[in-house]
Write a protein that holds these residues in place. Structure first.
Motif, PDB file in Angstrom:
ATOM      1  N   VAL A   1     -32.801 -17.327 -23.278  1.00  0.00           N
ATOM      2  CA  VAL A   1     -34.071 -17.776 -23.871  1.00  0.00           C
ATOM      3  C   VAL A   1     -34.824 -18.579 -22.818  1.00  0.00           C
ATOM      4  O   VAL A   1     -34.219 -19.196 -21.942  1.00  0.00           O
ATOM      5  N   ASN A   2     -36.137 -18.553 -22.906  1.00  0.00           N
ATOM      6  CA  ASN A   2     -36.941 -19.246 -21.900  1.00  0.00           C
ATOM      7  C   ASN A   2     -37.328 -20.657 -22.305  1.00  0.00           C
ATOM      8  O   ASN A   2     -37.720 -21.458 -21.457  1.00  0.00           O
ATOM      9  N   ASP A   3     -37.243 -20.952 -23.606  1.00  0.00           N
ATOM     10  CA  ASP A   3     -37.618 -22.299 -24.056  1.00  0.00           C
ATOM     11  C   ASP A   3     -37.070 -22.557 -25.458  1.00  0.00           C
ATOM     12  O   ASP A   3     -36.435 -21.699 -26.069  1.00  0.00           O
ATOM     13  N   TRP A   4     -37.327 -23.764 -25.957  1.00  0.00           N
ATOM     14  CA  TRP A   4     -36.837 -24.170 -27.276  1.00  0.00           C
ATOM     15  C   TRP A   4     -37.352 -23.229 -28.365  1.00  0.00           C
ATOM     16  O   TRP A   4     -36.613 -22.875 -29.288  1.00  0.00           O
ATOM     17  N   ASP A   5     -38.628 -22.857 -28.267  1.00  0.00           N
ATOM     18  CA  ASP A   5     -39.222 -22.015 -29.307  1.00  0.00           C
ATOM     19  C   ASP A   5     -38.492 -20.682 -29.421  1.00  0.00           C
ATOM     20  O   ASP A   5     -38.239 -20.188 -30.516  1.00  0.00           O
ATOM     21  N   GLU A   6     -38.167 -20.109 -28.251  1.00  0.00           N
ATOM     22  CA  GLU A   6     -37.477 -18.820 -28.293  1.00  0.00           C
ATOM     23  C   GLU A   6     -36.078 -18.977 -28.878  1.00  0.00           C
ATOM     24  O   GLU A   6     -35.588 -18.098 -29.594  1.00  0.00           O
ATOM     25  N   LEU A   7     -35.439 -20.112 -28.595  1.00  0.00           N
ATOM     26  CA  LEU A   7     -34.121 -20.361 -29.198  1.00  0.00           C
ATOM     27  C   LEU A   7     -34.236 -20.370 -30.716  1.00  0.00           C
ATOM     28  O   LEU A   7     -33.439 -19.742 -31.424  1.00  0.00           O
ATOM     29  N   GLU A   8     -35.255 -21.053 -31.211  1.00  0.00           N
ATOM     30  CA  GLU A   8     -35.414 -21.156 -32.665  1.00  0.00           C
ATOM     31  C   GLU A   8     -35.748 -19.796 -33.269  1.00  0.00           C
ATOM     32  O   GLU A   8     -35.178 -19.397 -34.282  1.00  0.00           O
TER      33      GLU A   8
ATOM     34  N   LEU B   1     -28.211 -19.138 -22.595  1.00  0.00           N
ATOM     35  CA  LEU B   1     -28.729 -19.540 -21.282  1.00  0.00           C
ATOM     36  C   LEU B   1     -30.192 -19.939 -21.437  1.00  0.00           C
ATOM     37  O   LEU B   1     -31.027 -19.116 -21.821  1.00  0.00           O
ATOM     38  N   PHE B   2     -30.475 -21.214 -21.147  1.00  0.00           N
ATOM     39  CA  PHE B   2     -31.863 -21.681 -21.126  1.00  0.00           C
ATOM     40  C   PHE B   2     -32.433 -21.397 -19.740  1.00  0.00           C
ATOM     41  O   PHE B   2     -32.144 -22.117 -18.784  1.00  0.00           O
ATOM     42  N   ASN B   3     -33.225 -20.349 -19.633  1.00  0.00           N
ATOM     43  CA  ASN B   3     -33.824 -19.980 -18.340  1.00  0.00           C
ATOM     44  C   ASN B   3     -35.222 -20.590 -18.249  1.00  0.00           C
ATOM     45  O   ASN B   3     -36.216 -19.901 -18.035  1.00  0.00           O
TER      46      ASN B   3
END
Lengths: 326, 326
Positions: free
Chosen positions: B130-137, B149-151
């Protein structure tokens, strides 16, 4: 003389103008296509990610070459082929450098391409630090039995790389048992840097490796404090028999002068400790892409345009010689 | 209001002028001494070279502290002492991250300070990038059982470091078995970067480590190609019981107001994978040297000038709290 020059300049200028006006539209078509197409970047990423380092003689390199040949076929290139080339094959093997005195520390290092191994089990010796060739000569009586570290500050690649290429024999001439260099480059993140080295025929071969800029400068500080430096160097590098690699060729046949060939290309091999994305993956892919875009746009060049990706540039130059003699 | 301001500015200006004229000669003496004296540089080099990384709880750190105490004594400082501080002790242990699919590759990594270990023998899991917190959510339903992986592309240290500090619990909340970050920094030479992280109390703790920028971007490319990524993560990191460290204090006693103390200092601890030459060896040595130069020049300050080198800034802040409560 002046008049002739002026006429020549005018002629060349108007000749240039006519080429420009004739090809401006085609050029812009190619440029605008290249700016809206990610094939090249994606291929470079895929190649570097998937096949890894592409050292001459490695399976990785041949895997990358086979993939390119397949892709060039699917691009519709003509005469796609791998031309066999026998390449020198150097294998790094396990390697390490450990500072034993005045304190213990693992040193980041890379054996230099072409270096021999240490004796089995490694060698342990005192280190003498010199900053340049002159200091090596003036202190040559201290060298026998020692490891020479060339702590040469970086000036330019062309100048400083001499310590990498020729340092081993220069040190061995005075009886050194091994030689180390400060990695060639303007900066470092404790990152050792490899590249090709060579031996003189008339001097004993000794192992030759690069330390990081940081560790070389640290050893130099220790040397300046008059503390005795002992390093254990263990390298298993070896040259094995030549192996087969391939120059990659693919082309668009010329519509009017097919035997006149415009060649674009790069070298497909790399060192063994990186993916060669820039040196020279990028050059290879850009050359290939230039031809592919012409192909995809349906342009029909008068002359043959051939993309050649040479093998074995880094440590032997057998690819370009093979192509010359093809 | 305006008039009062103007008077205040004039007063402060003339007060400033009188301090300036009174101390200009002394200041220049200190400055010119510092410009012709290599004690500070040599001490920083010696400390970093000889004692190595200075992580809280390590023998290295206490060796460096003991050496400084001895040197401060020989500088003629007064009240030289190490004030005991109990510090959290995190031990990295052996660690590795290996890409198993779509191809095999050792990934350069560093466990993040404070992370727990993986289960013995490591853990193997699919990676979601994921590229950021939003994408994780927004993709949280894909997270259970995976490694996140936080890229996250680097913007500023203050902003991007949030993924390092808080990433593990954010991923664990959705059922991740481990979390990785792209190393925090603007550039890289395949160099992973460590630093402190923390867990939320209400979420399962999972191992948390940094990959290099290059490897994180590679995994992101593989993810974009829809290839399944499997990584084996093996970390033996652990927190052990607090150990004793020391804040270093040394001073020049004030000649008129000895109880009024001017403090200069830095933090003497570092992370375990570098020598902390800049963070914060340089700050420590510069502070120490400022006091030493005043001492060596025979200047007699009215107030006490104290150099304090705090321990445990990097992962706990126990040194500064210990000093506050001294």
């Amino acid at each position: 003389m002046k008049i002739i020059l002026i006429v020549a300049v005018m002629l060349s200028h108007s000749f240039g103008e006519s080429i420009k006006s004739k090809y401006v539209e085609t050029s812009l078509k190619i440029i605008s296509k290249s700016l809206t197409d990610s094939t090249a970047y994606n291929r470079l990423g895929y190649m570097c990610d998937t096949f890894g380092p592409r050292l001459s003689g490695s399976k990785n390199l041949e895997n990358a070459i086979n993939w390119i040949l397949k892709e060039m076929e699917s691009d519709g290139f003509e005469n796609v082929r791998g031309e066999k080339v026998a390449v020198p094959t150097w294998i790094r093997g396990k390697e390490s450098a450990t500072l034993l005195s005045p304190f213990k520390k693992e040193l980041s290092m890379l054996g230099l391409g072409g270096s021999i191994a240490t004796p089995r089990g490694g060698l342990k010796a005192e280190v003498i630090v010199v900053n340049d060739w002159d200091e090596l000569e003036s202190r040559s009586n201290e060298v026998p039995g020692k490891i020479v570290l060339f702590n040469a500050p970086f000036t330019s690649y062309g100048e400083t790389v001499a310590y990498r290429y020729s340092g081993a024999s220069a040190a061995a001439k005075h009886g050194a048992v091994a030689s180390l260099i400060r990695s060639i480059g303007p900066w470092s993140m404790n990152t050792p840097h490899t590249g090709v080295m060579a031996y003189r025929d008339d001097v004993q071969k000794i192992p030759h490796a690069a330390l990081t800029m940081e560790d070389a400068m640290m050893l130099s500080r220790i040397h300046d404090r008059n503390d005795k430096i002992i390093v254990k160097l263990d390298m298993n590098a070896r040259m094995v028999a030549d192996r087969w690699s391939h120059n990659v060729l693919g082309e668009i046949k010329g519509s009017i002068y097919p035997d006149e060939v415009v060649v674009v290309g790069g070298h497909i091999d790399s060192w063994d400790v990186g993916q060669g994305a820039q040196d020279d993956g990028g050059g290879c892919i850009a050359s290939w892409e230039a031809v592919r875009l012409i192909q995809e746009l349906g342009l029909k060049p008068k002359r043959t345009i051939r993309c050649v990706l040479w093998t074995n540039e880094e440590n032997g130059g057998k690819g370009n010689k093979g192509y010359r003699d093809m």
